[in-house]
Design a protein around this motif. Structure first.
Motif, PDB file in Angstrom:
ATOM      1  N   LYS A 162       3.497   1.569  -1.473  1.00  0.00           N
ATOM      2  CA  LYS A 162       4.031   1.707  -2.836  1.00  0.00           C
ATOM      3  C   LYS A 162       2.909   1.981  -3.828  1.00  0.00           C
ATOM      4  O   LYS A 162       3.077   1.776  -5.038  1.00  0.00           O
ATOM      5  N   GLN A 163       1.746   2.402  -3.348  1.00  0.00           N
ATOM      6  CA  GLN A 163       0.625   2.764  -4.210  1.00  0.00           C
ATOM      7  C   GLN A 163      -0.023   1.594  -4.940  1.00  0.00           C
ATOM      8  O   GLN A 163      -0.671   1.780  -5.969  1.00  0.00           O
ATOM      9  N   PHE A 164       0.191   0.368  -4.427  1.00  0.00           N
ATOM     10  CA  PHE A 164      -0.561  -0.755  -4.994  1.00  0.00           C
ATOM     11  C   PHE A 164      -2.022  -0.565  -4.623  1.00  0.00           C
ATOM     12  O   PHE A 164      -2.331  -0.097  -3.520  1.00  0.00           O
ATOM     13  N   ASP A 165      -2.948  -0.928  -5.516  1.00  0.00           N
ATOM     14  CA  ASP A 165      -4.360  -0.866  -5.164  1.00  0.00           C
ATOM     15  C   ASP A 165      -4.679  -2.006  -4.189  1.00  0.00           C
ATOM     16  O   ASP A 165      -3.821  -2.836  -3.881  1.00  0.00           O
ATOM     17  N   TRP A 166      -5.910  -2.028  -3.656  1.00  0.00           N
ATOM     18  CA  TRP A 166      -6.181  -2.994  -2.584  1.00  0.00           C
ATOM     19  C   TRP A 166      -6.075  -4.432  -3.064  1.00  0.00           C
ATOM     20  O   TRP A 166      -5.653  -5.308  -2.314  1.00  0.00           O
ATOM     21  N   PHE A 167      -6.390  -4.694  -4.337  1.00  0.00           N
ATOM     22  CA  PHE A 167      -6.261  -6.061  -4.822  1.00  0.00           C
ATOM     23  C   PHE A 167      -4.793  -6.458  -4.922  1.00  0.00           C
ATOM     24  O   PHE A 167      -4.402  -7.567  -4.537  1.00  0.00           O
ATOM     25  N   GLY A 168      -3.983  -5.529  -5.429  1.00  0.00           N
ATOM     26  CA  GLY A 168      -2.539  -5.772  -5.473  1.00  0.00           C
ATOM     27  C   GLY A 168      -1.962  -5.979  -4.077  1.00  0.00           C
ATOM     28  O   GLY A 168      -1.115  -6.855  -3.864  1.00  0.00           O
ATOM     29  N   ILE A 215       0.575  -4.035 -13.066  1.00  0.00           N
ATOM     30  CA  ILE A 215      -0.812  -4.502 -13.080  1.00  0.00           C
ATOM     31  C   ILE A 215      -1.516  -4.294 -11.751  1.00  0.00           C
ATOM     32  O   ILE A 215      -2.716  -4.418 -11.673  1.00  0.00           O
ATOM     33  N   PHE A 216      -0.747  -4.002 -10.704  1.00  0.00           N
ATOM     34  CA  PHE A 216      -1.399  -3.770  -9.417  1.00  0.00           C
ATOM     35  C   PHE A 216      -1.623  -2.286  -9.155  1.00  0.00           C
ATOM     36  O   PHE A 216      -2.026  -1.898  -8.081  1.00  0.00           O
ATOM     37  N   ARG A 217      -1.314  -1.476 -10.150  1.00  0.00           N
ATOM     38  CA  ARG A 217      -1.448  -0.039  -9.928  1.00  0.00           C
ATOM     39  C   ARG A 217      -2.309   0.639 -10.994  1.00  0.00           C
ATOM     40  O   ARG A 217      -2.827   1.712 -10.782  1.00  0.00           O
ATOM     41  N   ILE A 257       7.540  -5.591  -4.694  1.00  0.00           N
ATOM     42  CA  ILE A 257       7.373  -4.139  -4.556  1.00  0.00           C
ATOM     43  C   ILE A 257       8.632  -3.400  -4.987  1.00  0.00           C
ATOM     44  O   ILE A 257       8.750  -2.195  -4.809  1.00  0.00           O
ATOM     45  N   LEU A 279      -8.856   0.486  -8.906  1.00  0.00           N
ATOM     46  CA  LEU A 279      -9.232   0.165  -7.536  1.00  0.00           C
ATOM     47  C   LEU A 279      -8.566   1.178  -6.611  1.00  0.00           C
ATOM     48  O   LEU A 279      -7.480   1.680  -6.922  1.00  0.00           O
ATOM     49  N   PRO A 280      -9.176   1.475  -5.475  1.00  0.00           N
ATOM     50  CA  PRO A 280      -8.552   2.436  -4.570  1.00  0.00           C
ATOM     51  C   PRO A 280      -7.287   1.875  -3.918  1.00  0.00           C
ATOM     52  O   PRO A 280      -7.079   0.658  -3.859  1.00  0.00           O
ATOM     53  N   VAL A 281      -6.444   2.773  -3.462  1.00  0.00           N
ATOM     54  CA  VAL A 281      -5.228   2.405  -2.730  1.00  0.00           C
ATOM     55  C   VAL A 281      -5.538   2.481  -1.238  1.00  0.00           C
ATOM     56  O   VAL A 281      -6.237   3.400  -0.805  1.00  0.00           O
ATOM     57  N   LEU A 282      -5.062   1.518  -0.478  1.00  0.00           N
ATOM     58  CA  LEU A 282      -5.235   1.573   0.982  1.00  0.00           C
ATOM     59  C   LEU A 282      -4.347   2.678   1.548  1.00  0.00           C
ATOM     60  O   LEU A 282      -3.228   2.874   1.084  1.00  0.00           O
ATOM     61  N   LYS A 283      -4.848   3.356   2.543  1.00  0.00           N
ATOM     62  CA  LYS A 283      -3.995   4.387   3.189  1.00  0.00           C
ATOM     63  C   LYS A 283      -3.225   3.758   4.349  1.00  0.00           C
ATOM     64  O   LYS A 283      -3.777   3.058   5.161  1.00  0.00           O
ATOM     65  N   VAL A 319       8.304  -1.714 -10.714  1.00  0.00           N
ATOM     66  CA  VAL A 319       7.215  -2.147  -9.852  1.00  0.00           C
ATOM     67  C   VAL A 319       6.099  -2.701 -10.746  1.00  0.00           C
ATOM     68  O   VAL A 319       5.732  -2.051 -11.720  1.00  0.00           O
ATOM     69  N   PRO A 320       5.619  -3.933 -10.457  1.00  0.00           N
ATOM     70  CA  PRO A 320       4.586  -4.505 -11.338  1.00  0.00           C
ATOM     71  C   PRO A 320       3.434  -3.531 -11.587  1.00  0.00           C
ATOM     72  O   PRO A 320       2.798  -3.023 -10.661  1.00  0.00           O
ATOM     73  N   SER A 372       0.833  -1.209   0.000  1.00  0.00           N
ATOM     74  CA  SER A 372       0.000   0.000   0.000  1.00  0.00           C
ATOM     75  C   SER A 372       0.865   1.255   0.000  1.00  0.00           C
ATOM     76  O   SER A 372       0.551   2.243  -0.672  1.00  0.00           O
ATOM     77  N   MET A 414      -7.145  -2.024   7.002  1.00  0.00           N
ATOM     78  CA  MET A 414      -8.104  -1.003   6.578  1.00  0.00           C
ATOM     79  C   MET A 414      -8.691  -0.230   7.749  1.00  0.00           C
ATOM     80  O   MET A 414      -8.755   0.990   7.737  1.00  0.00           O
TER      81      MET A 414
END
Lengths: 199, 199, 199
Positions: free
Chosen positions: B26-32, C143-145, B137, C195-199, C140-141, B24, B76
């Motif tokens: 590293k700005q990965f979305d929640w699925f990542g 597909i997760f961003r 990451i 998708l949103p990023v977790l904070k 950084v992969p 998170s 979360m």
């Protein structure tokens, strides 16, 4: 100890040294450097064995751990000597590459796969350890950007196939294939031969 | 639920949380972040199982997916709490490391491999998930640069071997080995013990 | 040649092209670009096959090497055309993703694993090649961003499960699942859904 075993030890130590040195340059502690050195030395053969559905070779023989420890001692106490021997070091690395290619090709053919799979496995055996090393220390894999490296394994694999086809004996073929890989690498480094980059 | 199952759940969640938090950041979305968390939790055991020619353990039991989902919910909704609990978190991680080491050592011995392979597999089970996390990451693996981590697994594996040799029962040995790993980690973090870097 | 074979070739070439282009942008030589392109195309399926204890599919069929060579020729001689066709290219990639998901799901069910494992393997088949590509070029992969990618495979896998449960024939299900993945990807790219990023 056969000549081939001696060569394999030299090659394994050369691979381990390259991993230990690059990891240390990245501030890895000595245990991390050992792990990276070991991974560099056995990573290619491990990937090959997993793809061939075999138990990774180093799990059946603790001597690869010992060779990596020896590489570590060399880096620790002979660092300056190793830098002075840089050219010799390149030669050891090339020798390792040649022998690893032969081992990969023969093991794959022995499992009943066709030559083209064996050539790829020869390349993986020789070159994948260096790729894993560069991934672990978070660098772009060097071998796809500097002088011909992985391609030398492929050329060696093709040479093996040709010699086998025209009836050269296995033991002669092992020597020829290793020498082809070593010669390609030697010429590439000496004349700084690089493959072009696609635009 | 046995005590060991409870410990394993705690450790898995701790590992997953570390992956989710770093992804998170590293700005990965929640699925990542979920995928990285899951990989951190099961990556070491997966690599071990592939090398032992076994089906990866998590493919036989969906509960690891659920534990990772639980870790996600914690991050979360309890992010602030987790930061305040940072020291407790380190303890969970150490507990996970200890138990994962025991699982890796015992599973490998159960497949008929010698102790030295089991010690390496114990280390891979405990530490490789964190290495895969850092590779995914795109960071240099942390565990080879900060306080003693992978080496704690090796020390635990050696302790297992010694206890086994002198006739300690398996269930007592499991507890002892876990505690050795946890103690090494605890002391290393408390006193900021690091291994030296090779020059 | 069946329609599905045709689709698979298109998808494989699209995956290989993405690897070749990104590797070339990172100054990989043409051989390195070829290896990265091949890894992108076959990496997901290889990881799946290793976890299913099967021989990696490409070791049984040299045509994937040929498709990657074809992708290479396209990048070399039609680079400008490929850039102009960028939208078409996204479609090919989505088609590949859809078909790879179907192949992964069906192969896993065929080995006797439950649906939830098959859904994960569908995702790995579709998305892991791109992750390996990004790791090899030290990025950084992606597909997760960016827009929903790996999640599209999961949604496709769930659709497969539902259709199978309500009695849809396998061949119809293959088409439906592929279309679901393609539609999710198409909508995600068109409306830049992330998708949103977790904070």
């Amino acid at each position: 100890m056969s000549f081939f075993t001696f060569i394999e030890i030299l090659g394994t130590i050369a691979f381990a040294i390259s991993g230990i040195r690059l990891a240390s340059a990245k501030q890895f502690d000595w245990f991390g450097a050992y792990v990276v050195g070991f991974t560099t030395a056995i990573g290619g053969g491990t990937l090959r064995d997993l793809m061939l559905s075999l138990t990774p070779f180093w799990m059946l023989d603790p001597s690869y751990l010992v060779m990596t420890a020896f590489a570590m001692i060399l880096v620790m106490f002979m660092g300056r000597l190793l830098i002075r021997l840089n050219n010799t070091f390149y030669l050891f690395d090339a020798i390792g590459l040649g022998l690893f290619t032969v081992v990969g090709v023969e093991k794959t053919l022995g499992e009943g796969f066709p030559l083209w799979v064996a050539i790829i496995m020869g390349m993986i055996t020789g070159a994948a350890g260096g790729i894993l090393r560069d991934i672990m220390i978070n660098e772009v894999p060097l071998i796809f950007r500097k002088e011909i490296y992985a391609l030398a394994c492929v050329i060696g694999g093709v040479a093996f196939g040709i010699c086998d086809y025209i009836g050269v004996s296995t033991s002669a073929n092992e020597v020829i294939t290793s020498l082809v890989v070593i010669a390609v690498r030697y010429i590439a480094v000496k004349y700084e031969l690089k493959l072009p980059v696609l635009k």
